[in-house]
Design a protein around this motif. Sequence first.
Motif, PDB file in Angstrom:
ATOM      1  N   ARG A 117       0.835  -1.209   0.000  1.00 18.30           N
ATOM      2  CA  ARG A 117       0.000   0.000   0.000  1.00 18.30           C
ATOM      3  C   ARG A 117       0.864   1.252   0.000  1.00 18.30           C
ATOM      4  O   ARG A 117       0.603   2.199  -0.736  1.00 18.30           O
ATOM      5  CB  ARG A 117      -0.937   0.004   1.217  1.00 18.30           C
ATOM      6  CG  ARG A 117      -2.138  -0.859   1.009  1.00 18.30           C
ATOM      7  CD  ARG A 117      -3.233  -0.690   2.038  1.00 18.30           C
ATOM      8  NE  ARG A 117      -3.043   0.394   2.975  1.00 18.30           N
ATOM      9  CZ  ARG A 117      -3.254   0.302   4.279  1.00 18.30           C
ATOM     10  NH1 ARG A 117      -3.651  -0.827   4.801  1.00 18.30           N
ATOM     11  NH2 ARG A 117      -3.088   1.345   5.064  1.00 18.30           N
ATOM     12  N   ASN A 124       1.482  14.203  -3.113  1.00 18.60           N
ATOM     13  CA  ASN A 124       1.491  13.716  -1.734  1.00 18.60           C
ATOM     14  C   ASN A 124       0.564  14.514  -0.819  1.00 18.60           C
ATOM     15  O   ASN A 124       0.942  14.895   0.286  1.00 18.60           O
ATOM     16  CB  ASN A 124       2.916  13.696  -1.182  1.00 18.60           C
ATOM     17  CG  ASN A 124       3.823  12.872  -2.033  1.00 18.60           C
ATOM     18  OD1 ASN A 124       3.513  11.724  -2.327  1.00 18.60           O
ATOM     19  ND2 ASN A 124       4.923  13.432  -2.476  1.00 18.60           N
ATOM     20  N   TYR A 180       2.491   1.597  -3.546  1.00 12.55           N
ATOM     21  CA  TYR A 180       1.569   2.085  -4.572  1.00 12.55           C
ATOM     22  C   TYR A 180       1.171   3.536  -4.330  1.00 12.55           C
ATOM     23  O   TYR A 180       1.009   4.301  -5.263  1.00 12.55           O
ATOM     24  CB  TYR A 180       0.330   1.187  -4.682  1.00 12.55           C
ATOM     25  CG  TYR A 180       0.583  -0.003  -5.575  1.00 12.55           C
ATOM     26  CD1 TYR A 180       0.559   0.127  -6.953  1.00 12.55           C
ATOM     27  CD2 TYR A 180       0.884  -1.243  -5.039  1.00 12.55           C
ATOM     28  CE1 TYR A 180       0.815  -0.938  -7.779  1.00 12.55           C
ATOM     29  CE2 TYR A 180       1.146  -2.334  -5.850  1.00 12.55           C
ATOM     30  CZ  TYR A 180       1.111  -2.168  -7.218  1.00 12.55           C
ATOM     31  OH  TYR A 180       1.382  -3.229  -8.032  1.00 12.55           O
ATOM     32  N   ARG A 181       1.026   3.927  -3.064  1.00 14.55           N
ATOM     33  CA  ARG A 181       0.728   5.325  -2.780  1.00 14.55           C
ATOM     34  C   ARG A 181       1.886   6.215  -3.230  1.00 14.55           C
ATOM     35  O   ARG A 181       1.672   7.266  -3.837  1.00 14.55           O
ATOM     36  CB  ARG A 181       0.441   5.523  -1.282  1.00 14.55           C
ATOM     37  CG  ARG A 181      -0.050   6.918  -0.969  1.00 14.55           C
ATOM     38  CD  ARG A 181      -0.449   7.109   0.484  1.00 14.55           C
ATOM     39  NE  ARG A 181       0.668   6.895   1.371  1.00 14.55           N
ATOM     40  CZ  ARG A 181       0.708   5.988   2.335  1.00 14.55           C
ATOM     41  NH1 ARG A 181      -0.322   5.201   2.545  1.00 14.55           N
ATOM     42  NH2 ARG A 181       1.771   5.860   3.098  1.00 14.55           N
ATOM     43  N   THR A 203      -0.037  14.498   3.404  1.00 19.46           N
ATOM     44  CA  THR A 203       1.111  13.873   4.068  1.00 19.46           C
ATOM     45  C   THR A 203       2.068  14.971   4.524  1.00 19.46           C
ATOM     46  O   THR A 203       1.967  16.116   4.082  1.00 19.46           O
ATOM     47  CB  THR A 203       1.870  12.917   3.118  1.00 19.46           C
ATOM     48  OG1 THR A 203       2.535  13.696   2.113  1.00 19.46           O
ATOM     49  CG2 THR A 203       0.937  11.916   2.461  1.00 19.46           C
ATOM     50  N   SER A 207       1.101   8.936  -6.215  1.00 13.64           N
ATOM     51  CA  SER A 207       0.848  10.282  -5.709  1.00 13.64           C
ATOM     52  C   SER A 207       1.965  11.228  -6.132  1.00 13.64           C
ATOM     53  O   SER A 207       3.093  11.113  -5.682  1.00 13.64           O
ATOM     54  CB  SER A 207       0.741  10.254  -4.187  1.00 13.64           C
ATOM     55  OG  SER A 207       0.506  11.548  -3.702  1.00 13.64           O
TER      56      SER A 207
END
Length: 147
Positions: free
Chosen positions: A114, A125, A117-118, A128, A122
């Motif tokens: 996960r 971002n 893939y993020r 975050t 992204s």
Amino acid sequence: MSAQLLYIVVLLASQVSLNALVVAFTPPSSPLRLAVLPLIVICVFQVLPICMEATGKVIWAAFLGEHSITFLVQYIDTVLLSKWSVEASGPISSPVIETVHNQRVPMTTWDRLRFGYRAAMSTRNLGTPYEVKGVPRFSAKDPSYVP
């Protein structure tokens, strides 16, 4: 769906998956990170010549070709320049790493995937600690608020 279009989709998915797997399962100093770059470049050079023939429309061909190049640039940014890693929960070149690194918890394989893939998908971002500077904040509590 034509065979060429399916081939393009598989190549684009391969580019994203290679990025995610490298971020999720290799340390930032691994030579494997640089070794995967030619594979992603090969994917780009396989996608670009057949986009127009596969779609039949200039706009769709441009869209697919642009995404292939964007995934290459995203790989260069996340894997080679910023050196994203699971251990740091982000890029190792960021000053935010100290605060995030101290809050680290053990990650399962699913969590690593996960995270990978993020990082691969992204580009800004959002939400975050590594969010692109100058992006106006949206309110999660008030969806009607637009900055």
